[in-house]
Scaffold this motif. Sequence first.
Motif, PDB file in Angstrom:
ATOM      1  N   GLU A  65     -45.105 -17.669 -16.596  1.00 41.25           N
ATOM      2  CA  GLU A  65     -44.349 -16.194 -15.844  1.00 41.25           C
ATOM      3  C   GLU A  65     -44.843 -15.343 -16.418  1.00 41.25           C
ATOM      4  O   GLU A  65     -45.092 -14.199 -16.202  1.00 41.25           O
ATOM      5  CB  GLU A  65     -43.550 -16.466 -15.290  1.00 41.25           C
ATOM      6  N   THR A  66     -44.538 -15.104 -18.494  1.00 45.38           N
ATOM      7  CA  THR A  66     -44.511 -14.993 -18.999  1.00 45.38           C
ATOM      8  C   THR A  66     -45.244 -14.356 -19.402  1.00 45.38           C
ATOM      9  O   THR A  66     -45.249 -13.306 -19.595  1.00 45.38           O
ATOM     10  CB  THR A  66     -43.609 -15.374 -20.567  1.00 45.38           C
ATOM     11  N   LEU A  67     -46.543 -15.267 -19.157  1.00 50.23           N
ATOM     12  CA  LEU A  67     -47.669 -14.978 -19.683  1.00 50.23           C
ATOM     13  C   LEU A  67     -48.724 -13.735 -18.996  1.00 50.23           C
ATOM     14  O   LEU A  67     -49.263 -12.211 -19.336  1.00 50.23           O
ATOM     15  CB  LEU A  67     -49.321 -16.318 -20.162  1.00 50.23           C
ATOM     16  N   SER A  68     -48.018 -13.807 -17.886  1.00 49.84           N
ATOM     17  CA  SER A  68     -48.351 -13.411 -16.429  1.00 49.84           C
ATOM     18  C   SER A  68     -48.355 -12.114 -16.081  1.00 49.84           C
ATOM     19  O   SER A  68     -48.107 -10.532 -15.882  1.00 49.84           O
ATOM     20  CB  SER A  68     -48.094 -13.833 -15.137  1.00 49.84           C
ATOM     21  N   LYS A  69     -46.906 -11.807 -16.821  1.00 55.90           N
ATOM     22  CA  LYS A  69     -46.084 -10.578 -16.781  1.00 55.90           C
ATOM     23  C   LYS A  69     -46.400 -10.047 -18.460  1.00 55.90           C
ATOM     24  O   LYS A  69     -46.403  -8.013 -17.731  1.00 55.90           O
ATOM     25  CB  LYS A  69     -44.541 -10.499 -17.359  1.00 55.90           C
ATOM     26  N   VAL A  73     -48.206  -6.049 -18.294  1.00 56.00           N
ATOM     27  CA  VAL A  73     -47.644  -5.383 -18.941  1.00 56.00           C
ATOM     28  C   VAL A  73     -49.254  -4.541 -19.538  1.00 56.00           C
ATOM     29  O   VAL A  73     -49.207  -3.285 -19.964  1.00 56.00           O
ATOM     30  CB  VAL A  73     -46.811  -5.565 -20.027  1.00 56.00           C
ATOM     31  N   ALA A  74     -49.726  -6.096 -20.885  1.00 59.30           N
ATOM     32  CA  ALA A  74     -50.819  -5.381 -21.362  1.00 59.30           C
ATOM     33  C   ALA A  74     -52.121  -4.522 -20.459  1.00 59.30           C
ATOM     34  O   ALA A  74     -52.571  -3.983 -21.150  1.00 59.30           O
ATOM     35  CB  ALA A  74     -51.424  -6.350 -21.972  1.00 59.30           C
ATOM     36  N   GLN A  75     -52.570  -5.040 -19.313  1.00 57.73           N
ATOM     37  CA  GLN A  75     -53.427  -4.508 -18.181  1.00 57.73           C
ATOM     38  C   GLN A  75     -52.673  -2.926 -17.947  1.00 57.73           C
ATOM     39  O   GLN A  75     -53.556  -2.109 -18.433  1.00 57.73           O
ATOM     40  CB  GLN A  75     -53.730  -5.307 -17.239  1.00 57.73           C
ATOM     41  N   GLU A  76     -51.647  -2.599 -18.070  1.00 56.49           N
ATOM     42  CA  GLU A  76     -51.141  -1.544 -17.532  1.00 56.49           C
ATOM     43  C   GLU A  76     -50.829  -0.559 -18.724  1.00 56.49           C
ATOM     44  O   GLU A  76     -51.238   0.643 -19.030  1.00 56.49           O
ATOM     45  CB  GLU A  76     -49.615  -1.761 -17.068  1.00 56.49           C
ATOM     46  N   ALA A  77     -51.238  -1.230 -19.485  1.00 52.15           N
ATOM     47  CA  ALA A  77     -51.249  -0.453 -21.114  1.00 52.15           C
ATOM     48  C   ALA A  77     -52.638  -0.035 -21.557  1.00 52.15           C
ATOM     49  O   ALA A  77     -52.563   1.106 -21.961  1.00 52.15           O
ATOM     50  CB  ALA A  77     -50.265  -0.766 -22.756  1.00 52.15           C
TER      51      ALA A  77
END
Length: 166
Positions: A65-69, A73-77
Amino acid sequence: MPLTPLDIHNKEFGRRLRGYDEDEVNEFLDQVIKDYEALIRENKELQNQALSLQEKLNHFSNIEETLSKTIIVAQEAADEVKNNAKKEAQLIVKEAEKNADRIINESLSKSRKVSLEVEELKKQASIYRARFRTLVEAQLDLLSQEGWDTLDNHSHQLPAEVNRES
């Protein structure tokens, strides 16, 4: 409530006249107790193992779950950086176009100015040539007049003193 090994051990059967052999029954019950205890231990170990595996599964689920988040976040950034870079590139292009237009307009203005100066110089040169031609023609006209011939003849007739001075 489930049956325990102690329940099996303490179980007493009533006696009858043609009943079962008591030693055989006790031996069988002892074997049942031993097998039942082994099953209980194995069940307890399997429960502990299942609990440990469930804890590991929960741990790995949390990591997932943490990796998915983190990936989101990385994709959004990355998308934000990409969009910002795109906007900045558009601004740079617009600024470059403005500068290019300004440079072109300044060049056109200078070109017009130089062209006007060239035209003015051509006019002045033409005027100068016409004046110079007029002056030369006037001088030629003067030279071709008859009075020069008489001047030539008179210079030979001047007194010797005047001729020496010249």
